[in-house]
Design a protein around this motif. Structure first.
Motif, PDB file in Angstrom:
ATOM      1  N   ALA A  78       0.832  -1.205   0.000  1.00  0.00           N
ATOM      2  CA  ALA A  78       0.000   0.000   0.000  1.00  0.00           C
ATOM      3  C   ALA A  78       0.867   1.255   0.000  1.00  0.00           C
ATOM      4  N   ARG A  79       1.955   1.219   0.753  1.00  0.00           N
ATOM      5  CA  ARG A  79       2.867   2.360   0.808  1.00  0.00           C
ATOM      6  C   ARG A  79       3.466   2.624  -0.571  1.00  0.00           C
ATOM      7  N   THR A  82       0.845   3.910  -3.067  1.00  0.00           N
ATOM      8  CA  THR A  82       0.503   5.304  -2.784  1.00  0.00           C
ATOM      9  C   THR A  82       1.593   6.251  -3.263  1.00  0.00           C
ATOM     10  N   GLN A  83       2.844   5.885  -3.015  1.00  0.00           N
ATOM     11  CA  GLN A  83       3.962   6.719  -3.461  1.00  0.00           C
ATOM     12  C   GLN A  83       4.020   6.785  -4.985  1.00  0.00           C
ATOM     13  N   ALA A  85       1.519   6.456  -7.080  1.00  0.00           N
ATOM     14  CA  ALA A  85       0.414   7.296  -7.545  1.00  0.00           C
ATOM     15  C   ALA A  85       0.722   8.769  -7.320  1.00  0.00           C
ATOM     16  N   GLY A  86       1.332   9.070  -6.178  1.00  0.00           N
ATOM     17  CA  GLY A  86       1.674  10.464  -5.886  1.00  0.00           C
ATOM     18  C   GLY A  86       2.709  11.038  -6.832  1.00  0.00           C
TER      19      GLY A  86
END
Length: 298
Positions: A78-79, A82-83, A85-86
């Motif tokens: 998940a980390r 998320t990174q 996508a950011g």
């Protein structure tokens, strides 16, 4: 129960020694023991059998070991997701483009973007300039490669950045008398039949072409309309008329068509990139940066 508690627990479960687990984690042994006891109080179970000189997992500890690994693996995934996508390394992009963009800028931009951001899913839609502007307003398009200028209504709320400029060329049937000349003045096209696209599909470029003719003292006699530049060139090849096209269209290289520069030379906006004002999607920003870089090198 926090993720750090699970990390501490797994270290002890794998080492079966509080001292070695503390060294592995980079902390002192007493705080580690305190954290494990806090975890046991939170769960209401005993995780380790400390009754002998060795440390062993209880049945509850064995169950938590498997679950804890899955939880930490999922948390790490998940980390990373998320990174990514950011940063715009993953996600989707719906890209609109006018047909003539496929002759130069679009293939190079797509290749470079794919190399840098292989995790982004691309959806390509061939649309006219007006269709792209309306799709951007409707939210069904993320970014577009089109030919400005746009009408005031279509341009409202859009950030339009030119990517370059090129000359207008005369497209003639290869056996046309003017094809033997190195350059063609616009005045000599006054009696010709023209093949053009409908104005409502690209008013900016259409008006630039017709303005060039009016400056030469005539209004073009449009006998046939076609939506795409490739189709216009095909109709010129078939002898239906002549046309004025951006110089990139000469990349089609049809033997039945001769492309000649206008005299004097005329420059138009080659291609522009449009997106919604204030769009903060990093995928859109990354594509825009790649397009500007490719256009600058060209």
């Amino acid at each position: 129960m926090e993720l750090r508690h699970l990390r501490y627990f797994l270290a002890v479960a794998e080492e079966l020694h509080f001292g070695r687990a503390a060294d592995r984690l980079g902390i002192r042994q007493p705080p580690l023991s305190q954290q494990i006891r806090a975890l046991e109080r939170d769960l209401g179970v005993t995780l380790f059998d400390r009754s002998s000189r060795t440390v062993r997992l209880t049945a509850a500890g064995e169950t938590l070991r498997t679950t804890a690994r899955d939880v930490l693996t999922s948390a790490q995934a998940a980390r990373q997701a998320t990174q990514q996508a950011g940063r715009g390394d993953s996600g989707t992009l719906v890209l609109g483009f006018v047909g003539s963009a496929t002759l130069a800028l679009l293939p190079r931009t797509l290749r470079r973007f794919r190399e840098r951001y292989p995790g982004v899913g691309l959806t390509l839609r061939e649309l006219t300039t007006v269709q792209q502007a309306r799709a951007l307003h409707a939210g069904t398009l993320d970014i577009g490669l089109l030919r400005p200028p746009l009408t005031a209504g279509d341009a409202a709320g859009l950030d339009v950045q030119p990517l370059g400029a090129e000359r207008l060329l005369v497209a003639l049937p290869a056996d046309h008398p003017l094809a033997a000349e190195g350059a063609v003045s616009a005045e000599r096209l006054a009696g010709e039949q023209f093949v053009l696209f409908p104005r409502d599909l690209g008013p900016g470029l259409y008006d630039q072409i017709t303005a060039c003719c009016r400056q030469a003292g005539f209004t073009p006699n449009v006998v046939q309309e076609a939506v795409q530049m490739q189709t216009i060139v095909a109709l010129v090849a078939g002898g239906l008329g002549v046309s004025l096209v951006p110089s990139s269209v000469a990349g089609l290289r049809r033997r039945e068509v001769a492309f000649r520069p206008l005299s004097p030379a005329t420059r138009i906006v080659h291609l522009a990139m449009a997106r919604r004002v204030g769009d903060i999607d990093p995928v859109v920003g990354n594509f825009a940066a790649v397009a500007r870089d490719v256009a600058g090198r060209a």
